[in-house]
Design a protein around this motif. Structure first.
Motif, PDB file in Angstrom:
ATOM      1  N   THR A   1       0.834  -1.202   0.000  1.00  0.00           N
ATOM      2  CA  THR A   1       0.000   0.000   0.000  1.00  0.00           C
ATOM      3  C   THR A   1       0.865   1.247   0.000  1.00  0.00           C
ATOM      4  O   THR A   1       2.012   1.239   0.435  1.00  0.00           O
ATOM      5  CB  THR A   1      -0.924   0.039   1.232  1.00  0.00           C
ATOM      6  OG1 THR A   1      -0.124  -0.033   2.420  1.00  0.00           O
ATOM      7  CG2 THR A   1      -1.905  -1.107   1.203  1.00  0.00           C
ATOM      8  N   MET A   2       0.287   2.325  -0.475  1.00  0.00           N
ATOM      9  CA  MET A   2       1.002   3.586  -0.591  1.00  0.00           C
ATOM     10  C   MET A   2       1.150   4.242   0.787  1.00  0.00           C
ATOM     11  O   MET A   2       0.282   4.090   1.650  1.00  0.00           O
ATOM     12  CB  MET A   2       0.272   4.513  -1.552  1.00  0.00           C
ATOM     13  CG  MET A   2       0.107   3.915  -2.943  1.00  0.00           C
ATOM     14  SD  MET A   2      -0.630   5.032  -4.161  1.00  0.00           S
ATOM     15  CE  MET A   2      -2.286   5.246  -3.523  1.00  0.00           C
ATOM     16  N   PRO A   3       2.237   4.969   0.993  1.00  0.00           N
ATOM     17  CA  PRO A   3       2.466   5.555   2.318  1.00  0.00           C
ATOM     18  C   PRO A   3       1.724   6.867   2.528  1.00  0.00           C
ATOM     19  O   PRO A   3       1.440   7.611   1.588  1.00  0.00           O
ATOM     20  CB  PRO A   3       3.981   5.801   2.320  1.00  0.00           C
ATOM     21  CG  PRO A   3       4.316   6.021   0.885  1.00  0.00           C
ATOM     22  CD  PRO A   3       3.398   5.134   0.111  1.00  0.00           C
ATOM     23  N   ILE A   4       1.428   7.133   3.800  1.00  0.00           N
ATOM     24  CA  ILE A   4       0.782   8.374   4.244  1.00  0.00           C
ATOM     25  C   ILE A   4       1.780   9.118   5.123  1.00  0.00           C
ATOM     26  O   ILE A   4       2.418   8.512   5.989  1.00  0.00           O
ATOM     27  CB  ILE A   4      -0.493   8.067   5.047  1.00  0.00           C
ATOM     28  CG1 ILE A   4      -1.446   7.202   4.223  1.00  0.00           C
ATOM     29  CG2 ILE A   4      -1.179   9.342   5.507  1.00  0.00           C
ATOM     30  CD1 ILE A   4      -2.622   6.675   5.021  1.00  0.00           C
ATOM     31  N   PRO A   5       1.956  10.419   4.933  1.00  0.00           N
ATOM     32  CA  PRO A   5       2.915  11.164   5.776  1.00  0.00           C
ATOM     33  C   PRO A   5       2.544  11.084   7.243  1.00  0.00           C
ATOM     34  O   PRO A   5       1.367  11.113   7.612  1.00  0.00           O
ATOM     35  CB  PRO A   5       2.804  12.603   5.254  1.00  0.00           C
ATOM     36  CG  PRO A   5       2.190  12.496   3.910  1.00  0.00           C
ATOM     37  CD  PRO A   5       1.308  11.291   3.942  1.00  0.00           C
ATOM     38  N   THR A   6       3.564  10.989   8.091  1.00  0.00           N
ATOM     39  CA  THR A   6       3.332  10.941   9.536  1.00  0.00           C
ATOM     40  C   THR A   6       3.408  12.317  10.172  1.00  0.00           C
ATOM     41  O   THR A   6       3.015  12.490  11.322  1.00  0.00           O
ATOM     42  CB  THR A   6       4.367  10.037  10.210  1.00  0.00           C
ATOM     43  OG1 THR A   6       5.674  10.586   9.993  1.00  0.00           O
ATOM     44  CG2 THR A   6       4.313   8.638   9.639  1.00  0.00           C
ATOM     45  N   GLY A   7       3.956  13.289   9.432  1.00  0.00           N
ATOM     46  CA  GLY A   7       4.148  14.615   9.993  1.00  0.00           C
ATOM     47  C   GLY A   7       5.534  14.825  10.556  1.00  0.00           C
ATOM     48  O   GLY A   7       5.914  15.935  10.916  1.00  0.00           O
ATOM     49  N   ALA A   8       6.333  13.750  10.639  1.00  0.00           N
ATOM     50  CA  ALA A   8       7.709  13.836  11.129  1.00  0.00           C
ATOM     51  C   ALA A   8       8.643  13.847   9.921  1.00  0.00           C
ATOM     52  O   ALA A   8       8.891  12.807   9.315  1.00  0.00           O
ATOM     53  CB  ALA A   8       8.028  12.654  12.041  1.00  0.00           C
ATOM     54  N   ALA A   9       9.133  15.041   9.553  1.00  0.00           N
ATOM     55  CA  ALA A   9       9.991  15.212   8.386  1.00  0.00           C
ATOM     56  C   ALA A   9       9.291  14.623   7.163  1.00  0.00           C
ATOM     57  O   ALA A   9       8.122  14.890   6.916  1.00  0.00           O
ATOM     58  CB  ALA A   9      11.364  14.592   8.621  1.00  0.00           C
TER      59      ALA A   9
ATOM     60  N   GLY B   1       6.798   8.380   6.243  1.00  0.00           N
ATOM     61  CA  GLY B   1       5.449   7.928   5.970  1.00  0.00           C
ATOM     62  C   GLY B   1       5.255   6.502   6.419  1.00  0.00           C
ATOM     63  O   GLY B   1       6.221   5.772   6.643  1.00  0.00           O
ATOM     64  N   VAL B   2       4.010   6.110   6.550  1.00  0.00           N
ATOM     65  CA  VAL B   2       3.680   4.729   6.924  1.00  0.00           C
ATOM     66  C   VAL B   2       2.684   4.188   5.904  1.00  0.00           C
ATOM     67  O   VAL B   2       1.856   4.938   5.381  1.00  0.00           O
ATOM     68  CB  VAL B   2       3.072   4.652   8.340  1.00  0.00           C
ATOM     69  CG1 VAL B   2       4.101   5.046   9.383  1.00  0.00           C
ATOM     70  CG2 VAL B   2       1.830   5.525   8.450  1.00  0.00           C
ATOM     71  N   PRO B   3       2.759   2.897   5.563  1.00  0.00           N
ATOM     72  CA  PRO B   3       1.827   2.332   4.587  1.00  0.00           C
ATOM     73  C   PRO B   3       0.388   2.436   5.070  1.00  0.00           C
ATOM     74  O   PRO B   3       0.099   2.303   6.261  1.00  0.00           O
ATOM     75  CB  PRO B   3       2.272   0.873   4.484  1.00  0.00           C
ATOM     76  CG  PRO B   3       3.688   0.861   4.957  1.00  0.00           C
ATOM     77  CD  PRO B   3       3.766   1.923   6.015  1.00  0.00           C
ATOM     78  N   ALA B   4      -0.508   2.697   4.145  1.00  0.00           N
ATOM     79  CA  ALA B   4      -1.926   2.739   4.479  1.00  0.00           C
ATOM     80  C   ALA B   4      -2.398   1.363   4.922  1.00  0.00           C
ATOM     81  O   ALA B   4      -1.820   0.335   4.550  1.00  0.00           O
ATOM     82  CB  ALA B   4      -2.732   3.206   3.265  1.00  0.00           C
ATOM     83  N   ALA B   5      -3.466   1.351   5.723  1.00  0.00           N
ATOM     84  CA  ALA B   5      -4.062   0.078   6.133  1.00  0.00           C
ATOM     85  C   ALA B   5      -4.765  -0.566   4.942  1.00  0.00           C
ATOM     86  O   ALA B   5      -5.099   0.098   3.965  1.00  0.00           O
ATOM     87  CB  ALA B   5      -5.050   0.313   7.276  1.00  0.00           C
ATOM     88  N   PHE B   6      -4.998  -1.874   5.036  1.00  0.00           N
ATOM     89  CA  PHE B   6      -5.524  -2.605   3.880  1.00  0.00           C
ATOM     90  C   PHE B   6      -6.913  -2.126   3.487  1.00  0.00           C
ATOM     91  O   PHE B   6      -7.321  -2.249   2.334  1.00  0.00           O
ATOM     92  CB  PHE B   6      -5.538  -4.110   4.161  1.00  0.00           C
ATOM     93  CG  PHE B   6      -6.792  -4.592   4.824  1.00  0.00           C
ATOM     94  CD1 PHE B   6      -7.783  -5.207   4.083  1.00  0.00           C
ATOM     95  CD2 PHE B   6      -6.981  -4.436   6.195  1.00  0.00           C
ATOM     96  CE1 PHE B   6      -8.943  -5.646   4.686  1.00  0.00           C
ATOM     97  CE2 PHE B   6      -8.142  -4.868   6.803  1.00  0.00           C
ATOM     98  CZ  PHE B   6      -9.137  -5.481   6.056  1.00  0.00           C
TER      99      PHE B   6
END
Length: 811
Positions: free
Chosen positions: A168-176, A179-184
Motif C-alpha cells: 500500500t502507498m504511504p501516508i505522511p506521519t508529519g515527522a519530516a 510515511g507509513v503504509p496505508a491500512a488494507f
C-alpha cells in the motif's frame, strides 16, 4: 489465482459473504492489520444506517438557509439504494499535496468513492456547488507499481506477484518526510495543490467522500464528521517525496526508499495500472477494483555507502534495462527483485535507482486523454493512437529529474552530503538510451554519462537480416523476434512511427500486423522541474520518434553543450542490433567534435552492464582508468574533444578482428591502437589545471602510452571562454616547459566550434592555448565557415543553483 481468506476477526456481524470482497490476490495480508480501525468501521456503518431515516426527516424540514427543499417523492425511492458512506475521512496537506484518506465500506463489493472539495462545509444541500476532484475504486491505496514476480514460496511463480517494498502507498506521519503504509481497508487520494486553488497565498478547503455502488448509485445525502474533513492551510509547493522506509543491509549499505506522488491534473494514471495492454501483474480484470485502478505513486531507492568519506559525495543515477511485468512463454520475464537493490554497489557514492514501471524507455507515454485500461490488447491501443492522436508526455523523464532535484534541495537528511558538481548518469540497453538522452538534453546537470548497449534509434529496432528460429517459444534463438517485441512495446507507449519509417515489417509471431496506415506521428510535450526543461519546451510538438532519435539530435546539435558521453557496444548483440543502433553512433559523436570515449567488442552478446574496464565515469578509484576515474570529474570545468586524424579513422568501421578497441579519449594503456589521450584537470593535475577565461582557453594534453599522435582538438563545456561563429582565434601548442612548438590561426565554424587540426601530441604533453584575434607572428589560416546549423539552446545555470537556491519544480 484464488483470493486469500479474509483476515480472521475482520468481519462485521451482519456480513455473511466476505470471501469475494477482493477478487485479486494482491489485497491480502500484505495490508492486513487485524483489529485496527475495525470497530470504528462497523460502528460507522451502523451509524449511517441509523442516520438514513433521520437525514430524510431533516431534509423535509424547511431550513433557515434555504426556502425550498427537494420534494419527498424525489427522495423516498433513493433511500433503499443508499450505500453506507466511508468513515474516518481525513485531509492533511503535506509539501503542496493534500492526502485524503478514509475507511472503505467493507460491506460492499466493486464500489468506488468520489472525492469533493469546497470552500464551504459540504452537506447534501451544498454538494452541488462543491468541486468534484476524482473517483477511485475500492482498494485505492493499493501500490500497483510495486509488484514483482514471486520468487519463492508461491504455488505458481508465473501467476503470483508480491510487493517489492509495500503493498500500500504511504501516508505522511508529519515527522519530516516519513510515511507509513496505508491500512488494507484504507482508501486514498493524493491531490496536488495548484496556483488556482490558493487565495491570498494560502487557503483551507472542506473535503467529503461519498460512496458509489457497483451499479453507479451514489450516496449524496448522508454527510457527517465520519465522511467529511477540513485541511489546515494549503499552499503551492514543490512536493517532496515520502520516505517509505530506511534500512541497513547486511553489508552495511543504507537503503532509503522514497515514494513520489504524481500530479493527477496532468498525469495519466492508466498505463502503470493493471490493464490488458500489458497484462500487468497477472490480475483478474473482471474485478472492478482492478479494472478501474489507477497508478500515480512510484517508489525509488537511494543507496548510501556504509563507510562514506567526510564531505559531499558524488551522485549516480542508474537507469535499468528493459523490464516486462508479465511472465509468459513468448514474452520477456524480468523484474527488479526486492533483495537485489544493492547489487554492484561497492563504491563511495550515493546512487539513485528508479524503476521505469511498464518500461516506458525512460521517456514517457500517452497523455491523460488516452485510457490504456479500455483496450483489449496492445494492437488495439496502438491502432487507436493513430486515430485519437494523444500527445506523448515525458512523464518518466520528468519524475526521474525530480529525484535529482529533491535530493539536491533537501535541507534535512541529505543537506551537506550531496555534491551537485559530481552527478553522473549510467544505464544499460533501454537504460543506456535513457543515459544518452540525459547527456544530450541536460548537460547542466550531469558531469558525465555512461551507456552500455544503448538503444539509439527507435525507428530501426528491427534488423531484417537478423537470424530467427521461430521454433523456440522463448525466442532465445530469434534475435529478430526479440527486436520486434521491443518495437511493439515502444509503439504501445508512443503510438506507431511515421510513414516510411515502419519497424513492423517483420511481425512478431502471435501479434497483430500493423503498419500505421494513417501515417500519424505522435507529438511530444516536455515537462520537468522549472528551469531544467525550459530550453527544451520550444520543441513541444516534435515527433516522438524523431525526438528519441539520438543520432539525429547529435547531428543537429553538434555545437551544443552535450555532457561527456561514454559508450560501449557489442557487434554481435542479438537484441540491440549493431548495424542500426551501434555502429552509426561512433561516427556521429566523432564528427560532432564531442567529448566522448567508446569501446566495441564482438564476443559478448548483450554485454555485462557493470563491466566498466576503465570507461568513464569509472567507479574504481584508480588513476589512469578513464578520464573521470574515481568519480572525481566535476560539472563546471572545461574539457577537450579529441577527434581522430582522418587518415586513421577508416579502421573504426567496420570493427576489425575479434577484440576490444578503444576510440577517442579512452585511457587504458596497452590496449587498442595507442590513440588514447588524457588532459590535466583539477581532479587529475599532472600539469596545470585548465584555463577557461573570457579571452583565453588553455589545456595540457598528452598521450597515455607515450607515443606521438596526430589529433584534432576542440574546447568543450566552456564556462567563460566565448566562441563566436566566423571569428578568428589564435592558437599555440607549446611544450610543458613553455617552449613554443607550433602556432596558427583558425576561424570558428558556423556551429560556434573551434577545431585545431593535425596537432602533434607526445607522451611528454603539450599545452594548447587559444585566444581571440590573430598573432602577427603566426601565418593566418582562415577558412570560410560552413552553413549555419540549428542548435538546442542549452542555458547556463548558476553552479550552486540546485544546492543553495533550488529552481522550483513543476510538480
Amino acid at each position: 489465482m484464488q483470493p486469500p481468506p479474509f483476515p480472521e476477526g475482520r468481519s462485521c456481524p451482519e456480513r455473511t459473504d466476505l470471501a469475494p470482497i477482493r477478487s485479486a490476490n494482491l489485497i491480502s495480508f500484505f495490508r492486513a492489520e487485524p483489529g485496527k480501525g475495525h470497530a470504528l468501521d462497523c460502528l460507522g456503518t451502523r451509524l449511517q444506517s441509523w442516520l438514513a431515516p433521520l437525514a430524510l426527516i431533516l431534509l423535509l424540514i424547511p431550513s433557515v438557509a434555504s426556502a425550498q427543499q427537494a420534494p419527498v417523492e424525489h427522495l423516498t425511492p433513493v433511500l433503499p439504494l443508499l450505500p453506507g458512506q466511508p468513515t474516518e475521512v481525513t485531509a492533511e496537506c503535506f509539501s503542496g499535496q493534500v492526502f485524503i484518506t478514509w475507511r472503505e465500506n467493507l460491506a460492499l463489493k466493486g464500489e468506488s468513492y468520489r472525492v469533493y472539495r469546497s470552500t464551504k462545509r459540504i452537506t447534501a444541500r451544498t454538494l452541488g456547488g462543491a468541486q468534484f476532484l476524482y473517483e477511485v475504486p475500492e482498494g485505492s491505496s493499493t501500490f500497483w507499481s510495486e509488484y514483482v514476480p514471486c520468487g519463492t514460496g508461491c504455488a505458481d511463480s508465473a501467476d503470483t506477484w508480491e510487493p517489492r517494498f509495500s503493498a500500500t502507498m504511504p501516508i505522511p506521519t508529519g515527522a519530516a518526510d516519513q510515511g507509513v503504509p496505508a491500512a488494507f481497508d484504507q482508501g486514498m487520494l493524493v491531490w496536488t495543490v495548484g496556483p488556482e486553488d490558493i487565495i491570498g497565498g494560502a487557503f483551507q478547503y472542506y473535503y467529503a467522500v461519498t460512496t458509489v455502488t457497483a451499479s453507479g448509485d451514489e450516496n449524496r445525502l448522508l454527510f457527517s464528521g465520519l465522511n467529511r474533513a477540513r485541511t489546515q492551510l494549503e499552499t503551492v509547493d514543490a512536493p517532496r517525496p515520502i520516505k517509505l522506509k530506511e534500512s541497513v543491509t547486511g553489508s552495511g549499505v543504507i537503503q532509503h526508499v522514497y515514494v513520489q506522488y504524481m500530479d493527477l491534473r496532468t498525469w495519466n494514471p492508466t498505463l502503470q495500472a493493471p490493464n490488458a495492454v500489458h497484462q500487468d501483474y497477472g490480475q483478474d480484470l473482471s474485478d472492478p477494483s482492478i479494472a478501474n485502478a489507477i497508478s500515480y505513486a512510484f517508489s525509488y531507492v537511494v543507496l548510501e555507502p556504509p563507510s562514506a568519506p567526510a564531505g559531499p559525495l558524488p551522485v549516480i543515477l542508474k537507469l535499468h534495462h528493459y523490464l516486462r511485468d508479465i511472465v509468459s512463454g513468448k514474452k520477456f520475464s524480468s523484474a527488479v527483485s526486492n533483495n537485489q537493490v544493492e547489487s554492484y554497489f561497492d563504491y563511495p557514492a550515493i546512487e539513485i535507482r528508479p524503476i521505469d514501471v511498464g518500461s516506458t524507455w525512460w521517456f514517457g507515454f500517452a497523455d491523460k486523454s488516452f485510457d490504456y485500461r479500455t483496450y483489449p490488447d496492445r494492437c488495439a491501443a496502438i491502432d487507436d493512437m493513430a486515430i485519437s492522436k494523444p500527445a506523448i508526455r515525458n512523464y518518466t523523464e520528468a519524475r526521474v529529474l525530480r529525484m535529482l532535484y529533491d535530493i539536491g534541495r533537501d535541507t534535512d537528511y541529505w543537506a551537506g552530503r550531496i555534491d551537485t558538481e559530481r552527478t553522473y548518469v549510467v544505464g544499460h540497453s533501454m537504460g543506456g538510451g535513457g543515459s544518452l538522452a540525459m547527456a544530450i538534453r541536460f548537460p547542466e546537470i550531469f558531469a558525465a554519462a555512461y551507456a552500455t548497449a544503448p538503444v539509439t534509434n527507435f525507428y530501426r529496432l528491427v534488423d531484417a537480416d537478423a537470424p530467427c528460429d521461430f521454433s523456440d517459444p522463448n525466442f532465445i534463438n530469434c534475435p529478430r523476434g526479440l527486436q520486434a517485441e521491443l518495437a511493439f512495446d515502444v509503439a504501445a507507449k508512443w503510438g506507431p512511427p511515421g510513414a516510411g519509417s515502419d519497424p513492423f515489417q517483420h511481425v512478431y509471431p502471435g501479434e497483430c500486423e500493423f503498419n500505421n496506415p494513417r501515417e500519424h506521428e505522435q507529438p511530444i510535450v516536455i515537462d520537468g522541474p522549472v528551469g531544467w526543461t525550459t530550453h527544451l519546451q520550444e520543441y513541444d510538438g516534435a515527433h516522438v520518434y524523431d525526438w528519441q532519435d539520438h543520432f539525429r539530435n547529435i547531428r543537429l546539435n553538434p555545437a551544443g553543450s552535450i555532457a561527456p558521453i561514454n559508450v560501449r557496444h557489442s557487434s554481435s548483440d542479438p537484441i540491440v542490433n549493431w548495424k542500426f543502433q551501434g555502429r552509426p553512433l561512433y561516427s556521429r559523436l566523432d564528427n560532432a567534435n564531442l567529448a566522448w570515449s567508446g569501446l566495441v567488442d564482438d564476443f559478448i552478446s548483450h554485454l555485462n552492464p557493470y563491466w566498466f574496464l576503465g570507461l568513464s565515469p569509472n567507479y574504481a578509484d584508480i588513476p589512469n582508468q578513464g578520464p573521470f576515474f574515481g568519480l572525481t570529474a566535476v560539472l563546471s570545468e572545461t574539457i577537450p574533444s579529441f577527434k581522430l586524424n582522418s587518415d586513421r579513422g577508416g579502421w573504426i568501421f567496420p570493427v576489425p578482428a575479434p577484440g576490444i578497441y578503444f576510440y577517442n579519449a579512452q585511457l587504458v594503456a596497452g590496449i587498442g591502437l595507442g590513440d588514447a589521450f588524457e588532459w590535466s584537470s583539477s581532479w587529475f593535475p599532472w600539469d596545470k589545471s585548465p584555463v577557461d577565461k573570457p579571452k583565453q582557453w588553455s589545456m595540457s594534453v598528452r598521450t597515455v602510452d607515450g607515443s606521438p599522435q596526430i589529433v584534432e582538438i576542440s574546447p568543450r563545456r566552456l564556462q567563460a571562454f566565448r566562441v563566436y561563429p566566423g571569428q578568428v582565434y589564435n592558437w599555440t601548442s607549446a611544450q610543458i616547459d613553455g617552449k613554443k612548438v607550433e602556432c596558427g590561426c583558425v576561424m570558428a565554424d558556423a556551429r560556434g566550434v573551434i577545431s585545431i587540426p593535425d596537432l602533434l601530441i607526445s607522451g611528454a604533453g603539450r599545452r594548447i592555448t587559444i585566444r581571440p584575434g590573430i598573432d602577427p607572428n603566426c601565418l593566418p589560416c582562415i577558412e570560410e565557415p560552413g552553413p549555419k546549423l540549428p542548435t538546442f539552446p542549452h542555458p547556463k545555470f548558476p553552479n550552486e543553483a540546485v544546492l543553495t537556491q533550488p529552481i522550483q519544480p513543476l510538480f
